[in-house]
Enzyme design. Sequence first.
Site, PDB file in Angstrom:
ATOM      1  N   ASP A   1      -0.003  -0.445   2.754  1.00 42.22           N
ATOM      2  CA  ASP A   1       1.302   0.154   3.027  1.00 42.22           C
ATOM      3  C   ASP A   1       2.211  -0.827   3.754  1.00 42.22           C
ATOM      4  O   ASP A   1       2.010  -1.134   4.920  1.00 42.22           O
ATOM      5  CB  ASP A   1       1.104   1.419   3.867  1.00 42.22           C
TER       6      ASP A   1
ATOM      7  N   ASP B   1       8.991   0.282   1.218  1.00 41.05           N
ATOM      8  CA  ASP B   1       7.867   1.046   1.743  1.00 41.05           C
ATOM      9  C   ASP B   1       6.927   1.459   0.614  1.00 41.05           C
ATOM     10  O   ASP B   1       7.268   2.315  -0.202  1.00 41.05           O
ATOM     11  CB  ASP B   1       8.390   2.293   2.476  1.00 41.05           C
TER      12      ASP B   1
END
Length: 510
Positions: free
Chosen positions: A299, A105
């Site tokens: 992201d 992440d």
Amino acid sequence: MAFSASVSLWAFALSFYFCVCRCYFSVPLRIYSGKFNVSSSAVDLTPVRRVALTSDGNGLSLASDPTGTVNFLDMVNNLQGDSGRGYYIEMSVGTPGQKLNILVDTGSSNFAVAAAPHPFITHYFNTALSSTYQSTSRTVAVRYTQGNWEGELGIDQVSIPHGPNGSITINIAAILSSDGFFLPGINWQGILGLAYPMLSRPDSSVEPFFNSVVQQLGIPDIFSLQMCGAGLSASSAADPAGGSLIMGGVEPTQYQGSVWYTPIIEEWYYQVEVLKLEVGDQNLDLDCREYNMDKAIVDSGTTLLRLPVNVFNAVVEAITRSSLIQDFSSGFWDGTKLACWLKGETPWRFFPKLSIYLRATNTSQSFRITILPQLYIQPITDVDGTLNCFRFGVSSSANGLVIGATVMEGFYVVFDRDQRRLGFALSSCAVNGGVALSEIAGPFSAADVATNCSGGVLREPLLWVISYTLMAVCAMVLIILLLLLILPCRCRYRSGEITDESSLVRHRIK
């Protein structure tokens, strides 16, 4: 005009100073510019690529020395998963090592692992079985818009079987309880936050995982990411989804052509500057600050391409104008309904390409990354063996533009933290049926857009309102404190709340 603006800014600065001297505020930061574009395609690489901590002359680390400590080819295909359930890497935590799958992440900064049983995970990190685990006796709680976890901070040894050689001592958040974080159907037991210390919880003193790797193993401060769930590959047994997380540089076999760079304008999330969007050949003609309100980030933990509300509505309107489908259900656009076609038919010819223009490191120029409909009209399931159903891989956002997996699956993305820039190249796995699912073009002139698209639109009257409001609040607080004869307000401990939905994988395939 200039004088009044100057006075308003001084008033704002003074009022802010008097408040912040005693109380905690969180303030977003802004802007950086750098250099433009580099290609490594002309470099002659040996068959065995091991990083020598060298450069191609532009700060791009290449794997070319067999005596190095990091073998990039060993890291190829070290990711499993897909955009719906997240991309994860196998790690060994503690002594002796306990193997866990960890979600990758780039939209958060904590390394956190399950440390207690949970109905949706098969195993967890048992701290009592690790002889090297040390508790710091600090609690940590991260609350997301949809889901949260709580636990304790500790320190332990971690190694990555298909990563840099050697073990490292890192900060671990041991998750003891959670709600809505672990979901049915996932195959990971923790999260690897690869962003900057500013996003660390409970505060920025908790050094993120990759910062520790760079310091302790001496590798370059750069990693690159390939996510191979594009198009139909995620559902194909012969070509399973997965990808590569290359720590310490780039692996040239993972991309084609040149790497195009855009500056990282703020080191918290990987914040970039979006200049404009196009739907097919239609320019949305929005003020470029609309695209960056209140930020634009890259992201890997977000499934979809998320757009500010005004931008999202403009994109849907433009797609509707150019689509060959009449009277399309509004539920498809807002994510509440799937669109289905007879098996064997594909909907992609009905939809246009989507393009995002990013400012280049030569700030007077830009480049364009483009995804084909195969990336944002996404296959989800079949019905009764006769229908194939698809979802819209774009959603609206109340807190900024997020370039998530919908776009990233088309590209090899280089997170060059050392040079403070992000690179995009055509991913070698973003191909379906022999058709490339992404495109890059440039350079283009950026003369037709504002010099700073990332700044918020604060007008002079609003500055006065904010200044007077802050001064009034501070005055009231001081009066109350004096009257009550109590101690000055203390800095509050951060709650750990993250209200940005982009910090976790969203819209997972259940």
